[in-house]
Design a protein around this motif. Structure first.
Motif, PDB file in Angstrom:
ATOM      1  N   UNK A   9       0.840  -1.199   0.000  1.00  0.00           N
ATOM      2  CA  UNK A   9       0.000   0.000   0.000  1.00  0.00           C
ATOM      3  C   UNK A   9       0.873   1.247   0.000  1.00  0.00           C
ATOM      4  N   UNK A  10       1.904   1.282   0.836  1.00  0.00           N
ATOM      5  CA  UNK A  10       2.800   2.437   0.896  1.00  0.00           C
ATOM      6  C   UNK A  10       3.544   2.645  -0.411  1.00  0.00           C
ATOM      7  N   UNK A  11       4.028   1.558  -0.997  1.00  0.00           N
ATOM      8  CA  UNK A  11       4.741   1.648  -2.272  1.00  0.00           C
ATOM      9  C   UNK A  11       3.803   2.150  -3.368  1.00  0.00           C
ATOM     10  N   UNK A  12       2.582   1.626  -3.400  1.00  0.00           N
ATOM     11  CA  UNK A  12       1.594   2.067  -4.392  1.00  0.00           C
ATOM     12  C   UNK A  12       1.240   3.526  -4.201  1.00  0.00           C
ATOM     13  N   UNK A  13       1.072   3.934  -2.966  1.00  0.00           N
ATOM     14  CA  UNK A  13       0.708   5.316  -2.669  1.00  0.00           C
ATOM     15  C   UNK A  13       1.784   6.288  -3.146  1.00  0.00           C
ATOM     16  N   UNK A  14       3.033   5.957  -2.884  1.00  0.00           N
ATOM     17  CA  UNK A  14       4.138   6.811  -3.346  1.00  0.00           C
ATOM     18  C   UNK A  14       4.188   6.857  -4.873  1.00  0.00           C
ATOM     19  N   UNK A  76      -5.518   5.304  -4.777  1.00  0.00           N
ATOM     20  CA  UNK A  76      -4.970   4.117  -5.429  1.00  0.00           C
ATOM     21  C   UNK A  76      -5.114   2.911  -4.528  1.00  0.00           C
ATOM     22  N   UNK A  77      -5.148   1.759  -5.164  1.00  0.00           N
ATOM     23  CA  UNK A  77      -5.225   0.492  -4.443  1.00  0.00           C
ATOM     24  C   UNK A  77      -4.314  -0.498  -5.144  1.00  0.00           C
ATOM     25  N   UNK A  78      -3.431  -1.144  -4.398  1.00  0.00           N
ATOM     26  CA  UNK A  78      -2.581  -2.157  -5.029  1.00  0.00           C
ATOM     27  C   UNK A  78      -3.425  -3.353  -5.449  1.00  0.00           C
ATOM     28  N   UNK A  79      -3.053  -3.941  -6.545  1.00  0.00           N
ATOM     29  CA  UNK A  79      -3.708  -5.162  -7.004  1.00  0.00           C
ATOM     30  C   UNK A  79      -2.978  -6.358  -6.413  1.00  0.00           C
ATOM     31  N   UNK A  80      -3.687  -7.461  -6.205  1.00  0.00           N
ATOM     32  CA  UNK A  80      -3.002  -8.654  -5.679  1.00  0.00           C
ATOM     33  C   UNK A  80      -1.798  -8.994  -6.562  1.00  0.00           C
ATOM     34  N   UNK A  81      -0.692  -9.231  -5.924  1.00  0.00           N
ATOM     35  CA  UNK A  81       0.548  -9.428  -6.662  1.00  0.00           C
ATOM     36  C   UNK A  81       1.440 -10.412  -5.925  1.00  0.00           C
ATOM     37  N   UNK A  83       4.803  -9.930  -6.058  1.00  0.00           N
ATOM     38  CA  UNK A  83       6.113  -9.301  -5.929  1.00  0.00           C
ATOM     39  C   UNK A  83       6.519  -9.214  -4.472  1.00  0.00           C
ATOM     40  N   UNK A  84       7.784  -9.095  -4.252  1.00  0.00           N
ATOM     41  CA  UNK A  84       8.324  -9.030  -2.898  1.00  0.00           C
ATOM     42  C   UNK A  84       7.953  -7.705  -2.239  1.00  0.00           C
ATOM     43  N   UNK A  85       7.826  -7.683  -0.931  1.00  0.00           N
ATOM     44  CA  UNK A  85       7.535  -6.435  -0.223  1.00  0.00           C
ATOM     45  C   UNK A  85       8.546  -5.349  -0.591  1.00  0.00           C
ATOM     46  N   UNK A  86       8.047  -4.130  -0.736  1.00  0.00           N
ATOM     47  CA  UNK A  86       8.917  -3.009  -1.073  1.00  0.00           C
ATOM     48  C   UNK A  86       9.145  -2.841  -2.558  1.00  0.00           C
ATOM     49  N   UNK A  87       8.714  -3.802  -3.369  1.00  0.00           N
ATOM     50  CA  UNK A  87       8.823  -3.659  -4.812  1.00  0.00           C
ATOM     51  C   UNK A  87       7.435  -3.332  -5.359  1.00  0.00           C
ATOM     52  N   UNK A  88       7.380  -2.507  -6.384  1.00  0.00           N
ATOM     53  CA  UNK A  88       6.066  -2.100  -6.872  1.00  0.00           C
ATOM     54  C   UNK A  88       5.332  -3.228  -7.578  1.00  0.00           C
ATOM     55  N   UNK A  89       4.043  -3.281  -7.341  1.00  0.00           N
ATOM     56  CA  UNK A  89       3.147  -4.171  -8.066  1.00  0.00           C
ATOM     57  C   UNK A  89       2.167  -3.314  -8.832  1.00  0.00           C
ATOM     58  N   UNK A  90       1.284  -3.928  -9.581  1.00  0.00           N
ATOM     59  CA  UNK A  90       0.279  -3.166 -10.312  1.00  0.00           C
ATOM     60  C   UNK A  90      -0.689  -2.516  -9.338  1.00  0.00           C
ATOM     61  N   UNK A  91      -1.315  -1.434  -9.797  1.00  0.00           N
ATOM     62  CA  UNK A  91      -2.281  -0.735  -8.949  1.00  0.00           C
ATOM     63  C   UNK A  91      -3.382  -0.122  -9.793  1.00  0.00           C
ATOM     64  N   UNK A  92      -4.511   0.104  -9.153  1.00  0.00           N
ATOM     65  CA  UNK A  92      -5.602   0.873  -9.746  1.00  0.00           C
ATOM     66  C   UNK A  92      -5.501   2.278  -9.176  1.00  0.00           C
ATOM     67  N   UNK A 111     -13.237  12.251 -14.831  1.00  0.00           N
ATOM     68  CA  UNK A 111     -12.854  11.117 -14.006  1.00  0.00           C
ATOM     69  C   UNK A 111     -11.939  10.251 -14.862  1.00  0.00           C
ATOM     70  N   UNK A 112     -10.844   9.798 -14.293  1.00  0.00           N
ATOM     71  CA  UNK A 112      -9.899   8.976 -15.050  1.00  0.00           C
ATOM     72  C   UNK A 112      -9.419   7.842 -14.166  1.00  0.00           C
ATOM     73  N   UNK A 113      -9.472   6.633 -14.703  1.00  0.00           N
ATOM     74  CA  UNK A 113      -9.018   5.446 -13.983  1.00  0.00           C
ATOM     75  C   UNK A 113      -7.876   4.804 -14.754  1.00  0.00           C
ATOM     76  N   UNK A 114      -6.825   4.513 -14.054  1.00  0.00           N
ATOM     77  CA  UNK A 114      -5.647   3.869 -14.631  1.00  0.00           C
ATOM     78  C   UNK A 114      -5.421   2.528 -13.952  1.00  0.00           C
ATOM     79  N   UNK A 115      -4.894   1.592 -14.709  1.00  0.00           N
ATOM     80  CA  UNK A 115      -4.208   0.447 -14.120  1.00  0.00           C
ATOM     81  C   UNK A 115      -2.745   0.656 -14.483  1.00  0.00           C
ATOM     82  N   UNK A 116      -1.935   0.818 -13.462  1.00  0.00           N
ATOM     83  CA  UNK A 116      -0.508   1.045 -13.657  1.00  0.00           C
ATOM     84  C   UNK A 116       0.239  -0.235 -13.345  1.00  0.00           C
TER      85      UNK A 116
END
Length: 135
Positions: A9-14, A76-81, A83-92, A111-116
């Protein structure tokens, strides 16, 4: 497990903070380089018009009048992933705000929605999916 989720969550937020700042700044001031945030497999739906990949979408947005975006809120919300903690995963990432195009008299709500998705080649995110809509 709780710490792992919190790290994602923190990684996604940043990542979302950085992405929102960069994306709308590029759209408003350096639109020709915006295509660096997309890939050939990116799926884009812009106010009901579908584009697949960087080139067709770049041809569209480079024809738009100059713009000025004001972001009112984003989340933003991280998607289930896996990846190891501290590494970025996909997010909405959901963004709402106003945009004023130079050929229009008033700003319009959007309104704009991304999947990153993470880009392992440079440690940043790219737009895997983008859905923009005037509201």
């Amino acid at each position: 497990m709780a710490n792992s989720l919190k790290e994602h969550v923190n990684t996604s937020s940043k990542g979302a903070d950085q992405f929102v700042e960069i994306y709308y700044k590029l759209f408003d001031t350096q639109r020709p380089v915006l295509n660096r945030l997309y890939r050939d497999n990116s799926a884009i739906l812009w106010n009901g018009n579908a584009y697949s990949g960087v080139t067709p979408f770049a041809e569209f947005y480079n024809k738009l009048s100059s713009s000025e975006h004001t972001v009112n809120a984003y989340d933003c919300h991280p998607l289930p992933t896996s990846t190891a903690p501290g590494t970025p995963g996909s997010m909405i990432l959901n963004v709402s705000g106003n945009v004023k195009y130079s050929n229009e008299t008033t700003a319009r709500h959007f309104s704009q929605s991304f999947i990153l998705s993470p880009d392992p080649s440079n440690g940043s995110f790219y737009v895997w999916s983008d859905c923009f809509r005037f509201v």
